[in-house]
Design a protein around this motif. Structure first.
Motif, PDB file in Angstrom:
ATOM      1  N   VAL A 190       7.796 -10.499  16.612  1.00 15.62           N
ATOM      2  CA  VAL A 190       7.215 -11.727  16.072  1.00 15.62           C
ATOM      3  C   VAL A 190       6.369 -12.349  17.178  1.00 15.62           C
ATOM      4  O   VAL A 190       6.884 -12.731  18.232  1.00 15.62           O
ATOM      5  CB  VAL A 190       8.319 -12.719  15.627  1.00 15.62           C
ATOM      6  N   VAL A 219       9.653 -14.611   8.521  1.00 14.15           N
ATOM      7  CA  VAL A 219      10.202 -15.244   9.721  1.00 14.15           C
ATOM      8  C   VAL A 219      10.042 -16.748   9.609  1.00 14.15           C
ATOM      9  O   VAL A 219       9.030 -17.242   9.098  1.00 14.15           O
ATOM     10  CB  VAL A 219       9.510 -14.740  11.002  1.00 14.15           C
ATOM     11  N   LEU A 260      14.916 -14.195  10.816  1.00 16.28           N
ATOM     12  CA  LEU A 260      14.199 -13.101  10.157  1.00 16.28           C
ATOM     13  C   LEU A 260      14.934 -12.740   8.866  1.00 16.28           C
ATOM     14  O   LEU A 260      16.153 -12.551   8.874  1.00 16.28           O
ATOM     15  CB  LEU A 260      14.121 -11.902  11.092  1.00 16.28           C
ATOM     16  N   TYR A 282       2.364 -18.041  13.950  1.00 13.90           N
ATOM     17  CA  TYR A 282       3.014 -16.816  14.396  1.00 13.90           C
ATOM     18  C   TYR A 282       2.888 -15.769  13.294  1.00 13.90           C
ATOM     19  O   TYR A 282       2.698 -16.086  12.115  1.00 13.90           O
ATOM     20  CB  TYR A 282       4.481 -17.056  14.745  1.00 13.90           C
ATOM     21  N   LYS A 283       2.993 -14.484  13.707  1.00 13.46           N
ATOM     22  CA  LYS A 283       2.862 -13.425  12.708  1.00 13.46           C
ATOM     23  C   LYS A 283       3.805 -12.282  13.034  1.00 13.46           C
ATOM     24  O   LYS A 283       4.261 -12.128  14.169  1.00 13.46           O
ATOM     25  CB  LYS A 283       1.418 -12.933  12.657  1.00 13.46           C
ATOM     26  N   ILE A 284       4.075 -11.466  12.005  1.00 10.84           N
ATOM     27  CA  ILE A 284       5.016 -10.355  12.114  1.00 10.84           C
ATOM     28  C   ILE A 284       4.203  -9.075  12.303  1.00 10.84           C
ATOM     29  O   ILE A 284       3.407  -8.697  11.435  1.00 10.84           O
ATOM     30  CB  ILE A 284       5.889 -10.253  10.847  1.00 10.84           C
TER      31      ILE A 284
END
Length: 504
Positions: free
Chosen positions: A63, A99, A89, A3-5
Motif C-alpha cells: 500500500v 484499504v 486491508l 494512497y493506492k494498492i
C-alpha cells in the motif's frame, strides 16, 4: 484518496497472488518498507495526525501512500485518551482488495488468514498517540516496524556465538542479533548482550541464555511477535532443534530500529513512560489562594487509581473544599488528614498526593495533619500557627486558662470564687458575764478572749457591759487551702504561653 494498492490493477485482481509471494519473501512480516519516500513518518497537526508518504507491506499487499494523509479526532475528550492509527486491508471473495486508514481506541488487531480462506480482514497498527483535554496530541509514536528485505522465509538457522558482558553502572544496555553464513554455508545467528550493573554495583542481573522447548501458548506468542498468519506458518519458520532462534530473529526484526524505547507506552504512577526519557511526578501549582479549583500541568500524565503527583504550591490556600485537576483529567476533591472541607496550606508547601479513585489523598507534606478545626495550639513563640502551617486561627484571650470538660461546648468563663459565709451567735445575760459564756461562732468567724478592760456603756449611766472581740479570717474555713492573701487577683498556679484555637 492519497494512497493506492499496488497489487490491484483494476482488471485482473489475481494480482493478490503477488501479495502472497511478497508475504513469503518478507518472512511473514508486516511493516514500512525501508528507504522509500518518508517511510510514513507521523506528524501531529492540531487535532489530527498526518501520515507522510511511504510504502506499507500489509499481509504482503503493498500500500503506497502517495501524499500526506491526515486523520482527525472528532471531539475533545474530558480525560487524556489513547488512540491507535490503523491500516486495514479487506479481501473480498472475488479477490477485490480495499484499504482504509482510520483512528480508534486501543483494541486487539483483527488478522484473518487471507490467503488460505481467500477473504477476510487484516489490520496493522501504524502508530499510537494520546489526545488531551486541551485538544493537543502527545506521545505520538510510529509503532509499525521499518523493514528491509531478507526475511526468515522458513529458512534453516542455527545458534552461532553467544556473548554476554556486564557493564559498569550508568552505561546503556546493549542487545544485538547478527545473522551470518559460515564457511559451510550454514546460516548462524550470533547473540550479544551487555547489561550494566545496578546502582549498588550488583551484577546479578547479567544476561544468561538457556534453551527450552516451547509450549503451545509460547508458540502462540511467537506467532504474535512475528506477525505470522497461522500456527503452521510459525512452525515452518522455527527450527525444531533450536526453538529460541525464531524468537531472537523476531526480536531483531521488531526492535532493531527502536531499541532505545518501549514498543508500547506504559504509565508509571500515572505518568507515561516509553523509555526515551526519565520520568518524575513533580509539578508546580500557581492557582490563587482563594480559588477552589487548583490546576496542575504534567506532561504525559494519565489519571488512574494509584496515580501519584507531588505538587509545590506557589500560593497558600484559603478556600474551603479545594479540588485538584492534573493535566485536564478533571477536578477531584483534595482529602487531607481525613478532611475535605478545611484543607489549607501555606505558600511554598510541597505535598504528595495519590488518587484513590474518588479523591486526591494527601499522604505526605500536609503541615496541618493532627491540627483539624477546633485544635488548640500552644507555644512559647508568639508566631501564629496560621503563618507556620496555614488555616485560620484565633488567639485565646490573654489571661484565660484551659479547663478540661467532659460535656457541653467550650466557652470562655469569667473568674470567681465560692461565697465565704459564717455565723456568730451572741447573747447578753448579765452585766458581768459579757459575751464569752453564751456566745459561739463558725465558718470564717471566730471569738477572741473576753477582755474585761474593754467595755462600753449602754443604756443609763449606771449600766456597763463587757464586749468580746469578733474576728474574721477567710483562711479559717476548712476548704480555703490558704490561697487568700497570696495575690491581688484570683490567680491559680500557671506558666505563661501563647495559645490559639483553629477555626478554619
Amino acid at each position: 484518496m492519497s494512497y493506492k494498492i499496488l497489487e490491484q490493477n483494476g482488471i485482473d485482481n489475481e494480482n493478490t497472488d503477488g501479495g502472497a509471494f511478497n508475504r513469503f519473501a518478507a518472512g511473514g512480516r508486516d511493516g514500512i518498507v525501508q528507504g522509500i519516500l518518508s517511510e510514513c513518518s507521523l506528524i501531529a497537526e492540531g487535532n489530527g495526525v498526518s501520515i507522510h508518504p511511504g510504502l506499507i507491506l500489509i499481509c504482503g499487499i503493498r500500500v503506497k501512500i502517495t501524499s500526506a494523509e491526515t486523520l482527525f479526532v472528532s471531539s475533545v475528550p474530558i480525560n487524556p485518551t489513547q488512540y491507535q492509527i490503523i491500516a486495514q486491508l479487506s479481501l473480498a471473495d472475488n479477490h477485490d482488495v480495499a484499504v482504509e486508514l482510520f483512528l480508534r481506541s486501543p483494541e486487539s488487531l483483527l488478522q484473518d488468514t487471507l490467503y488460505r480462506s481467500g477473504h477476510g480482514v487484516y489490520q496493522v497498527e501504524i502508530g499510537s498517540f494520546v489526545h488531551n483535554p486541551d485538544g493537543t496530541i502527545s506521545n505520538l509514536v510510529r509503532t509499525l516496524d521499518v523493514i528491509q528485505g531478507g526475511g526468515t522465509g522458513g529458512g534453516n538457522f542455527e545458534v552461532g556465538e553467544i556473548a554476554t558482558e556486564t557493564l559498569e553502572a550508568g552505561l546503556e544496555a546493549e542487545f544485538d542479533v547478527t545473522k551470518r553464513i559460515d564457511d559451510n554455508g550454514k546460516t548462524l545467528l550470533d547473540f550479544y548482550a551487555a547489561i550494566p550493573k545496578g546502582a549498588d554495583g550488583n551484577d546479578a542481573e547479567a544476561v544468561h541464555f538457556t534453551q527450552q522447548d516451547l509450549s503451545d501458548s509460547q508458540k502462540a506468542q511467537v506467532r504474535k511477535n512475528i506477525d505470522a498468519v497461522s500456527a503452521s506458518d510459525v512452525l515452518d519458520m522455527m527450527d525444531g532443534n533450536h526453538p529460541l532462534m525464531s524468537v531472537g530473529e523476531a526480536m531483531h526484526a521488531k526492535n532493531a530500529d527502536s531499541a532505545t524505547k518501549l514498543s508500547n507506552t506504559r504509565a508509571i504512577d500515572g505518568v507515561s513512560f516509553d523509555g526515551t526519557d526519565n520520568i518524575d511526578h513533580f509539578a508546580t501549582c500557581s492557582t490563587a489562594s482563594g480559588t477552589v479549583a487548583k490546576v496542575v500541568s504534567k506532561s504525559g500524565f494519565v489519571l488512574a487509581v494509584g496515580a501519584k503527583i507531588t505538587v509545590k504550591f506557589t500560593n497558600s490556600n484559603t478556600a474551603n473544599s479545594p479540588t485538584l485537576n492534573v493535566n485536564g483529567t478533571g477536578a477531584k476533591y483534595i482529602q487531607a488528614d481525613g478532611d475535605l472541607t478545611y484543607v489549607k496550606w501555606i505558600a511554598g508547601a510541597i505535598m504528595e498526593f495519590i488518587y484513590d479513585g474518588t479523591y486526591w489523598v494527601c499522604f505526605a507534606g500536609y503541615a496541618l495533619a493532627g491540627k483539624r478545626v477546633g485544635a488548640i495550639y500552644q507555644s512559647e513563640n508568639s508566631t501564629s500557627p496560621a503563618t507556620l502551617y496555614g488555616g485560620s486561627w484565633t488567639a485565646i484571650t490573654s489571661g484565660y486558662y484551659l479547663k478540661a470538660i467532659t460535656s457541653g461546648s467550650p466557652a470562655y468563663q469569667n473568674a470567681g470564687l465560692p461565697n465565704i459565709t459564717g455565723n456568730l451567735y451572741a447573747r447578753n445575760s448579765t452585766a458581768s458575764s459579757g459575751l464569752g459564756n453564751e456566745s459561739s461562732a463558725n465558718g470564717a468567724f471566730g471569738l477572741a478572749q473576753v477582755d474585761t478592760s474593754k467595755h462600753k456603756t449602754f443604756g443609763d449611766s449606771n449600766s456597763s457591759y463587757q464586749v468580746s472581740y469578733v474576728t474574721f479570717d477567710a483562711n479559717n474555713g476548712a476548704t480555703s487551702k490558704g490561697i487568700y492573701g497570696n495575690s491581688q487577683t484570683v490567680t491559680p498556679m500557671n506558666y505563661g504561653a501563647y495559645m490559639w484555637r483553629r477555626t478554619a
